[in-house]
Design an enzyme around this catalytic site. Structure first.
Site, PDB file in Angstrom:
ATOM      1  CB  CYS A 171      34.844  43.462  41.367  1.00  0.00           C
ATOM      2  SG  CYS A 171      33.224  42.955  40.774  1.00  0.00           S
ATOM      3  CB  CYS A 174      33.757  39.821  41.067  1.00  0.00           C
ATOM      4  SG  CYS A 174      33.560  41.185  39.948  1.00  0.00           S
ATOM      5  CG  ASP A 175      36.464  39.054  43.904  1.00  0.00           C
ATOM      6  OD1 ASP A 175      36.242  38.087  43.159  1.00  0.00           O
ATOM      7  OD2 ASP A 175      37.248  39.966  43.619  1.00  0.00           O
TER       8      ASP A 175
END
Ligand code: NAP
Length: 353
Positions: A171, A174-175
Site C-alpha cells: 500500500c 499508507c506507507d
C-alpha cells in the site's frame, strides 16, 4: 450468547457496502453494517474499514467528482470527529479516503447502524442466518448482503515476508510517505493500474521508482500507462520479476534481485529502500467457508442474470467480492445499489416488509 434479530445485515464497507446501506436505509430496512475491525492484522491484510479505495490517492474517474477544491464541502458534509482521522484535503480533487468517508456519512445520515468489527463466521444453512462477530455474540439476520471486497496479493517469497513492515508493503498510500523512503530508490512490482498509480504516487517521495513488470507491455489503461512512461522518475523494467528482496535486520530492505522472465539466468541487482507489491487482488470470501458458490478464483457467483442473488436464497453479493471483471469503485457502488433493491424485494416477498 447474546443475540439480536436483524432485518438486513451488510458485511463490508467499500463503495458496494455503503451504497447498499444508503439504499436500504432509505427503504426503511434499518440496515446494520459490519464495517470491519481496526486491527494490525487487518492493516497488514489490507482489510481495514472503508475498503480498497481508502488505500488510494486521488480518484479521477468516479462520476460526479471532477478535479477541484472540495475543502468547504468536506467541512460541511463530515462530522468533525471523522474529519480528524483523515489526512488534510489538498485541494486537488477527491481522494479515496475522502470519497469513502462521504459514502459512509451518506449511509449514516439515513439511519444506518454501523459496527466497527469483523464478521468471522457465518451460518447460512438455516434461517434466520447466523453471523458471528469477532468481538463475540451472535447476530441473526433475515437477509444478508456480502460486500467484503478483495485484498492485495503477495508473491509469497520468504524474503518478502521477512521484510514486511520494514520496507515491503502492498500500500503506497499508507506507507509511501514514511521517512525511510524519502529521496531513496523504490521498487514497484506489477503492470496494472494499481502498479502505475503506486509508482506515480511514490515518485513524489522517491529519488527513482523502478517499475518491474513480468511482460513487455503494461496492462494499465492507456492514460495511466502513458503517465508512467512520461515520468522521468520512473524506470520501467519489462520482462522482469522479483526473485528476492535483499536487506538486513538493521536496515530492513536495501535492494532487490530481479530475474528476467525471458531468461531466468539473467539477473540484476537494484538498490532500493522499499518494495511495493501491486499484483492484483483476491476476493475476501474465506470467512464464508464454502457456504456460497464461488468461482475457481473464489469470487462469489451471481446465480441470476443481472441480479445480485447468490446460491443461498436471501443472501446477496455486491462489489469486488463478486466481480473479477470490472473491479471499479463505481461499478461496486452500482452493484451495491442493486443488492439493496434485490434485498428489499426479497424481504417484501419472504418476510413481509
Ligand atoms: P490487475 O489489473 O489485475 O493487474 C495486476 C498486475 O500484476 C498485472 O500487470 C499482472 O501481470 C501483475 N501480476 C499478477 N500476478 C503477478 C505475479 N505473481 N508476479 C508478477 N506480476 C504479477 O490489478 P490492479 O492493477 O490491482 O487493478 C485491479 C482493478 O482495479 C483493475 O480493473 C483496474 O483497472 C482497477 N484500478 C483502477 C484504477 C484507476 O482507474 N485509477 C487504479 C487502480 C486500480 P500481467 O499483466 O502479466 O497479468
Amino acid at each position: 450468547m447474546s443475540s439480536s434479530l436483524e432485518k438486513l445485515v451488510i458485511i463490508g464497507s467499500g463503495p458496494a457496502g455503503w451504497s447498499a446501506a444508503t439504499y436500504a436505509a432509505r427503504a426503511q430496512l434499518q440496515p446494520l453494517v459490519y464495517e470491519g475491525a481496526i486491527t494490525e492484522a487487518n492493516r497488514m491484510a489490507g482489510t481495514l474499514p472503508l475498503g480498497q479505495l481508502s488505500l488510494t490517492s486521488e480518484v479521477e474517474n468516479y462520476a460526479g467528482f471532477p478535479h477541484g477544491d472540495l475543502g468547504g464541502f468536506l467541512e460541511s458534509a463530515l462530522p468533525q470527529e471523522r474529519r480528524m482521522v483523515m489526512p488534510p484535503h489538498e485541494g486537488k480533487g477527491v481522494t479515496g479516503p475522502e470519497l469513502m468517508e462521504l459514502m459512509r456519512q451518506q449511509a449514516a445520515n439515513f439511519g444506518t447502524r454501523i459496527v466497527t468489527d469483523d464478521i468471522l463466521k457465518v451460518d447460512f444453512s438455516s434461517r434466520p442466518f447466523k453471523l458471528y462477530p469477532a468481538e463475540g455474540g451472535l447476530v441473526e439476520a433475515a437477509c444478508v448482503i456480502v460486500a467484503t471486497g478483495a485484498s492485495a496479493n503477495w508473491l509469497g517469497l520468504p524474503s518478502e515476508e521477512r521484510f514486511k513492515n520494514r520496507g515491503v508493503s502492498a500500500c503506497a498510500v499508507c506507507d509511501g510517505a514514511l521517512p525511510r523512503f524519502r529521496n531513496r530508490p523504490i521498487v514497484v512490482i506489477g503492470g496494472g493500474d494499481s502498479a502505475v498509480e503506486e509508482a506515480t504516487y511514490l515518485s513524489k517521495f522517491a529519488s527513482t521508482v523502478h517499475l518491474v513488470h513480468r511482460r513487455d507491455q503494461l496492462r494499465a489503461s492507456k492514460i495511466m500507462a502513458q503517465r508512467a512512461l512520461d515520468n522521468p522518475k520512473i524506470t520501467i523494467h519489462f520482462n522482469s520479476g522479483l526473485a528476492e528482496v535483499l536487506g538486513n535486520d538493521a536496515n530492513g530492505v536495501t535492494g532487490v534481485r530481479l530475474a528476467s522472465t525471458l531468461d531466468p539466468a539473467r539477473e540484476e541487482t537494484v538498490d532500493a529502500a522499499g518494495v511495493f507489491l501491486a499484483i492484483g487482488h483476491t476476493p475476501n470470501t474465506g470467512f464464508l467457508d464454502g457456504q456460497l458458490d464461488l468461482t475457481p478464483k473464489k469470487y462469489i457467483v451471481w446465480t441470476k442474470h443481472f441480479r445480485t442473488a447468490t446460491s443461498v436464497d436471501g443472501v446477496f453479493a455486491a462489489g469486488d467480492v463478486a466481480d473479477d471483471y470490472y473491479r471499479q469503485a463505481i461499478s461496486a457502488a452500482g452493484t451495491g445499489c442493486m443488492s439493496a433493491l434485490d434485498a428489499e424485494r426479497w424481504l417484501a416477498e419472504h418476510v413481509g416488509h
